[in-house]
Design an enzyme around this catalytic site. Structure first.
Site, mmCIF file in Angstrom:
data_model
loop_
_atom_site.group_PDB
_atom_site.id
_atom_site.type_symbol
_atom_site.label_atom_id
_atom_site.label_comp_id
_atom_site.label_asym_id
_atom_site.label_seq_id
_atom_site.Cartn_x
_atom_site.Cartn_y
_atom_site.Cartn_z
ATOM 1 N N GLU A 1 54.272 21.817 -46.620
ATOM 2 C CA GLU A 1 53.513 20.800 -47.349
ATOM 3 C C GLU A 1 52.587 21.478 -48.350
ATOM 4 O O GLU A 1 52.009 22.517 -48.014
ATOM 5 C CB GLU A 1 52.660 19.948 -46.401
ATOM 6 C CG GLU A 1 52.162 18.686 -47.098
ATOM 7 C CD GLU A 1 51.318 17.776 -46.198
ATOM 8 O OE1 GLU A 1 51.131 16.627 -46.568
ATOM 9 O OE2 GLU A 1 50.840 18.235 -45.165
ATOM 10 N N GLY B 1 44.424 24.594 -41.462
ATOM 11 C CA GLY B 1 44.031 24.533 -40.064
ATOM 12 C C GLY B 1 45.272 24.359 -39.207
ATOM 13 O O GLY B 1 45.488 25.083 -38.234
ATOM 14 N N ALA B 2 46.093 23.381 -39.592
ATOM 15 C CA ALA B 2 47.300 23.087 -38.829
ATOM 16 C C ALA B 2 48.219 22.206 -39.669
ATOM 17 O O ALA B 2 47.804 21.666 -40.688
ATOM 18 C CB ALA B 2 46.947 22.373 -37.529
ATOM 19 N N MET B 3 49.471 22.077 -39.205
ATOM 20 C CA MET B 3 50.460 21.313 -39.968
ATOM 21 C C MET B 3 51.345 20.494 -39.040
ATOM 22 O O MET B 3 51.862 21.010 -38.051
ATOM 23 C CB MET B 3 51.295 22.299 -40.809
ATOM 24 C CG MET B 3 52.406 21.652 -41.601
ATOM 25 S SD MET B 3 51.732 20.515 -42.862
ATOM 26 C CE MET B 3 53.071 19.330 -42.967
ATOM 27 N N GLU B 4 51.527 19.235 -39.432
ATOM 28 C CA GLU B 4 52.175 18.252 -38.555
ATOM 29 C C GLU B 4 53.699 18.250 -38.587
ATOM 30 O O GLU B 4 54.306 17.173 -38.550
ATOM 31 C CB GLU B 4 51.662 16.868 -38.930
ATOM 32 C CG GLU B 4 52.111 16.320 -40.306
ATOM 33 C CD GLU B 4 51.173 16.623 -41.470
ATOM 34 O OE1 GLU B 4 50.447 17.639 -41.401
ATOM 35 O OE2 GLU B 4 51.177 15.855 -42.425
ATOM 36 N N ASN B 5 54.360 19.401 -38.633
ATOM 37 C CA ASN B 5 55.821 19.419 -38.591
ATOM 38 C C ASN B 5 56.280 18.663 -37.350
ATOM 39 O O ASN B 5 55.807 18.929 -36.251
ATOM 40 C CB ASN B 5 56.324 20.856 -38.513
ATOM 41 C CG ASN B 5 55.603 21.752 -39.503
ATOM 42 O OD1 ASN B 5 55.666 21.523 -40.690
ATOM 43 N ND2 ASN B 5 54.870 22.732 -38.995
ATOM 44 N N GLU C 1 46.994 16.293 -35.732
ATOM 45 C CA GLU C 1 48.406 16.559 -36.038
ATOM 46 C C GLU C 1 49.317 15.650 -35.213
ATOM 47 O O GLU C 1 50.334 15.173 -35.702
ATOM 48 C CB GLU C 1 48.754 18.034 -35.807
ATOM 49 C CG GLU C 1 47.888 19.046 -36.569
ATOM 50 C CD GLU C 1 47.683 18.740 -38.055
ATOM 51 O OE1 GLU C 1 48.549 18.068 -38.651
ATOM 52 O OE2 GLU C 1 46.656 19.161 -38.612
ATOM 53 N N GLU D 1 46.591 11.373 -44.444
ATOM 54 C CA GLU D 1 45.475 12.196 -43.990
ATOM 55 C C GLU D 1 44.267 11.385 -43.526
ATOM 56 O O GLU D 1 43.608 11.747 -42.553
ATOM 57 C CB GLU D 1 45.077 13.200 -45.076
ATOM 58 C CG GLU D 1 46.184 14.211 -45.405
ATOM 59 C CD GLU D 1 46.654 15.009 -44.186
ATOM 60 O OE1 GLU D 1 45.986 14.975 -43.141
ATOM 61 O OE2 GLU D 1 47.717 15.658 -44.293
#
Ligand code: BES
Ligand code: ZN
Length: 852
Positions: A131, A264-268, A301, A323
């Site tokens: 992303e 910070g993090a990624m919602e895969n 996430e 978001e």
């Protein structure tokens, strides 16, 4: 033709993707077959690809037609065009591409990350971050959120390694010395959600939520730090299945801690990736703030698995749907998991951050047209996240939580596996609530800014008036058009009147410039924005403010937080004298809420940046004066019956007294406690001790902390010592820290934030600014793409007239574009600080004369 939107004459529905990463050559080979529907005859197919070399392109269909294509890359538009010798007939086709790429070190696309084991040996792993628009760096694809497709990923890896992707493993076999792992089909989803991680990974035992296995993955030796993250992962998954009324859309849920991670993090979907501090934690040794961070990130996430992954915005202008919603849901889930954390009160701090940027002329509406990828990147800001979540909370409270939830459920059900935009959400919420949602909400989403609601008394009547709040009456020279002062908002305003021992609530919909309300007899305190959910500021005039200050304990913590935060903003904007605000801060001696304290302390930090150096010791004395009573009441040692928030407050106060307050007694005690047994110190206090010791520390302490940073056993410990390196005061030591931000000693995921902290500190800012100017190009080359912007935000701390001039000159001469309105916002924030300094400098000096 729009150079940033792909033509729609060929639409993919499925990718069979095979990738073979090589961690020794730092390259990968790939092959994919994309099932397409060609809508009209065409001899060319256009898709996205960047920094890939495509060696072969063929296409075939079930009628036995097969063509070889010629691929050409266009760097500027990040596209690949495949030309065929003759037109393809409409219908179904399979496009086959063979390509190679590089496992880069920029933490985007398919990239490499490294870590050291206990013996100091370096190991590599490969991970992805797609992303907004970097899937195209790993495989050629239709890299726009509306081109949803099914992904069947196969990874061919070194048999000594492990691989994780979005779905379960279907099959693993050895082929030519490689382990070939095939993963199950994903749901129909956007390219930016595809993920794969390859390395020596370890996993926890799965925890089952219904039939979903939830696991945490990390590099070897860190599994003992996983239980807390896994617990909130499972709890929030359960919470969301219930709230959304829809099962989790994946077939398993893995959360992976990646040593180098840009965000910070990624919602895969099914394979959430995180930086280590956001997932791995020793729950017994961490502070409340550190634990809350993990809970927030994981819940956030997870919330995306539905909001974002199952239903996705049609285009990047709608990123707030992703978001803002995930941020809002994060609060709900964490609040349900640990009500004693009072997460919605702490959310006040986020709301305040949004109010602060949204009070600039250079703000933007939450939803805003987006064309190029770099514009999409610039959308990930406090307005999308925090303002977006704030207005959702406001709407939820206005409609009622159940009605709101019903609308959300309906929206998700209707657009599952597809895309949606803001209008679709309004539609669903409108049907659930039978209210005209666009009328109320469009002003908050599609217009910039927010109202300042002024409350005054006229006889027995309360008069509320609204106008747009801005810190500056005019935008700084050369900036955007001034804010429209005639802008009005429709907004629910909740009021409470506390009189005698009773309280009465009122609710009105503010829409005109002014509203009037009769008040009951007596000198009751009027609380505007009761409950604190509204996205606006309140200014109490005359008598009304004093009445509130006399009844502070009757206000909810969030109401006291807003009272302080709004009073401060009103003072910064020049709508009330600074001295009045400083007097107000003296009324909080009995305050025990850490968020209210963070509002007070935040304002002292700003004053420290603008105060004349000669007055700084007196400002320190004022800080000691304000915080001493609360800290004395708490003492250094935690009592067994104390809650976590009180313990965290103790840490916060100790930190500010020992740094900004420069309290020698605190510094001495901190040194003694730190030298004693670590087990005897509350985990909420230990990070404060480290910060205080850095502030008072010499070269020997620096060397000690540097060693601790390098040998830390948890991500949190590493982070405490890292930031401590920016908290020393000697120029020599700070110079060392700056050098470490570009020489590889500090990871590029962290370095920009360390520099940012230095830019915002009075002891480090001049040095840091000179360093940034001298090394800008190096930083630009080394750091992940979002980070330069985050680092540059630090210039808002350069609040002296000379530095301000220099900052403006630098960015203008170098023609630096940070994407969107970021730079303009930073420069305006700096202007706000300088204006405050010019206007109130003398008054501040006079006020501080009373402190020593
Ligand atoms: N989708 C984002 C990650 C992201 C951010 C990707 C910017 C591309 C550009 C993710 O859901 C997210 O919001 N992460 C936050 C943490 C979260 C708890 C607010 C982050 O990375 O800061
Ligand atoms: Zn998010």
């Amino acid at each position: 033709m729009d150079p940033y939107r792909l033509p729609r004459h060929a639409v993919p529905s499925r990718y069979d993707l095979r990738l073979e990463p090589d961690l020794t050559t730092l390259t990968f080979r790939g092959e994919e077959t994309v099932a397409l529907t060609v809508a009209e005859p065409t001899a060319e197919i256009v898709l996205n690809a960047v920094e890939l070399v495509i060696s072969e392109a063929t296409i075939e269909n079930d009628r036995g037609e097969a063509l070889r294509g010629r691929a050409s890359m266009d760097e500027a538009t990040e596209r690949c065009r495949i030309d065929f010798p003759s037109p393809l007939a409409p219908g179904a086709w399979r496009l086959r591409l063979t390509f190679t790429g590089i496992l880069n070190d920029k933490l985007r696309g398919f990239y490499r990350s490294s870590y050291k084991d206990a013996t100091g040996a370096v190991h590599l792993l490969a991970a992805t971050q797609f992303e907004a628009t970097d899937a195209r760096r790993a495989f050629p694809c239709w890299d726009e959120p509306a081109f949803k497709a099914v992904f069947a990923v196969t990874l061919a890896i070194d048999p000594a390694l492990t691989a994780v992707s979005n779905t379960r493993i279907l099959d693993a076999r050895l082929e030519d010395g490689r382990r070939v792992i095939s993963f199950a089909d994903t749901i129909t989803m956007s390219t930016y959600l595809v993920a794969f991680v390859v390395g020596e990974l370890e996993a926890t035992e799965p925890v089952l939520v219904g039939s979903t296995a939830v696991r945490v993955w990390c590099v070897p030796g860190k599994r003992q730090l996983a239980p807390f993250g896994q617990e909130i992962a499972a709890a929030s998954l359960r919470f969301f299945e219930d709230y959304y009324g829809l099962p989790y859309p994946g077939d398993k849920l893995d959360l992976l801690a990646i040593p180098d991670f840009a965000m910070g993090a990624m919602e895969n979907l099914g394979a959430i990736t995180c930086r280590e501090t956001a997932l791995l934690v020793d729950a017994g040794a961490a502070s409340h703030t550190e634990l809350e961070r993990v809970a927030d990130v994981v819940a956030h996430e997870n919330a995306h698995m539905w909001f974002g992954d199952l239903v996705t915005m049609s285009w990047w202008n709608g990123i707030w749907l992703n978001e803002a919603f995930a941020t809002f849901m994060e609060m709900l889930a964490v609040d349900a998991w640990k009500p004693e954390w009072r997460r919605w009160t702490t959310f006040g701090v986020s709301r305040a951050a949004a109010l602060s940027v949204d009070g600039l002329h250079a703000t933007r509406p939450i939803e805003f047209p987006v064309k190029a990828p770099r514009e999409a990147d610039a959308m990930f800001d406090v307005l999308t996240y925090e303002k977006g979540a704030s207005v959702l909370r406001m709407l939820e409270q206005y409609l009622g939580p159940e009605v709101f939830r019903d609308g959300v459920r309906d929206y998700l059900r209707r657009h599952a596996y597809a895309n949606a935009d803001t209008g679709d959400l309004w539609q669903a919420l409108g049907e659930a609530s039978r209210q005209p949602i666009p009328e109320v909400m469009d002003g908050w989403i599609f217009k910039p800014g927010y109202p300042l609601v002024s409350a005054r008394l006229e006889g027995r009547e309360l008069v509320l008036s609204q106008r747009r709040f801005t810190y500056l009456p005019e935008p700084p020279p050369g900036a955007t058009a001034p804010a429209d002062p005639g802008q009005r908002w429709r907004g629910p305003v909740q009021l409470r009147v506390n009189a005698g021992g009773s309280a009465s609530a009122e609710r009105l919909l503010l829409s005109d410039a002014e509203a009037r309300l009769p008040l009951p007899a007596g000198n009751g305190a009027v609380i505007v924005n009761e409950g604190g959910h509204g996205f606006y500021r309140v200014r109490y005039e005359g008598e009304l403010l004093e009445r509130l200050l006399r009844r502070l304990p009757e206000l909810a913590p969030i109401e006291r937080f807003n009272l302080v935060n709004d009073a401060w903003a009103v003072a910064v904007a020049g709508l009330a004298p600074l001295a009045e605000y400083l007097d107000l801060t003296a009324r909080f001696g009995d305050e025990r809420d850490r968020n209210v304290w963070s509002a007070l302390l935040g304002s002292f930090h700003v004053l420290n940046r603008i105060v004349e150096p000669a007055d700084r010791p007196r400002l320190a004395a004022l800080v000691r004066d304000r915080a001493a009573r609360a800290f004395a009441a708490l003492g250094w040692t935690a009592r067994p019956e104390e809650d976590e928030l009180t313990r965290q407050l103790r840490g916060d106060l100790a930190r500010v007294l020992g740094t900004l307050g420069d309290d020698h007694a605190i510094q001495d005690r901190a040194a003694a406690l730190y030298a004693g047994s670590a087990d005897a110190v509350d985990p909420n206090v230990l990070p404060a001790l480290i910060a205080v010791l850095a502030h008072a520390g010499d070269g020997a302490r620096y060397a000690e902390f540097l060693g601790r940073f390098k040998s830390a056993s948890t991500p949190q410990e590493e982070q405490r010592y890292l930031y401590a390196l920016a908290g020393f005061r000697s120029r020599e030591l700070l110079g060392q820290t700056l050098a470490r931000t570009i020489n590889g000693e500090i990871r590029t995921q962290d370095a920009p934030f360390v520099t940012r902290a230095l830019l915002m500190s009075v002891d480090g800012r001049e040095l840091a600014w000179a360093f940034v100017k001298a090394n800008w190009d190096t930083m630009d080359r080394q750091y992940p793409k979002h980070s330069l912007r985050r680092m540059a935000e630090g210039v808002t701390g350069l609040a002296t007239p000379e530095l301000e001039r220099d900052v403006r000159a630098f960015f203008t001469e170098r023609k630096i574009d940070l994407g969107g309105k970021a730079l303009e916002q930073f420069l305006e924030q700096l202007r706000v600080a300088i204006t405050l300094r010019t206007r109130e400098g003398a008054a501040l000096s006079k006020y501080l004369a009373g402190f020593a």
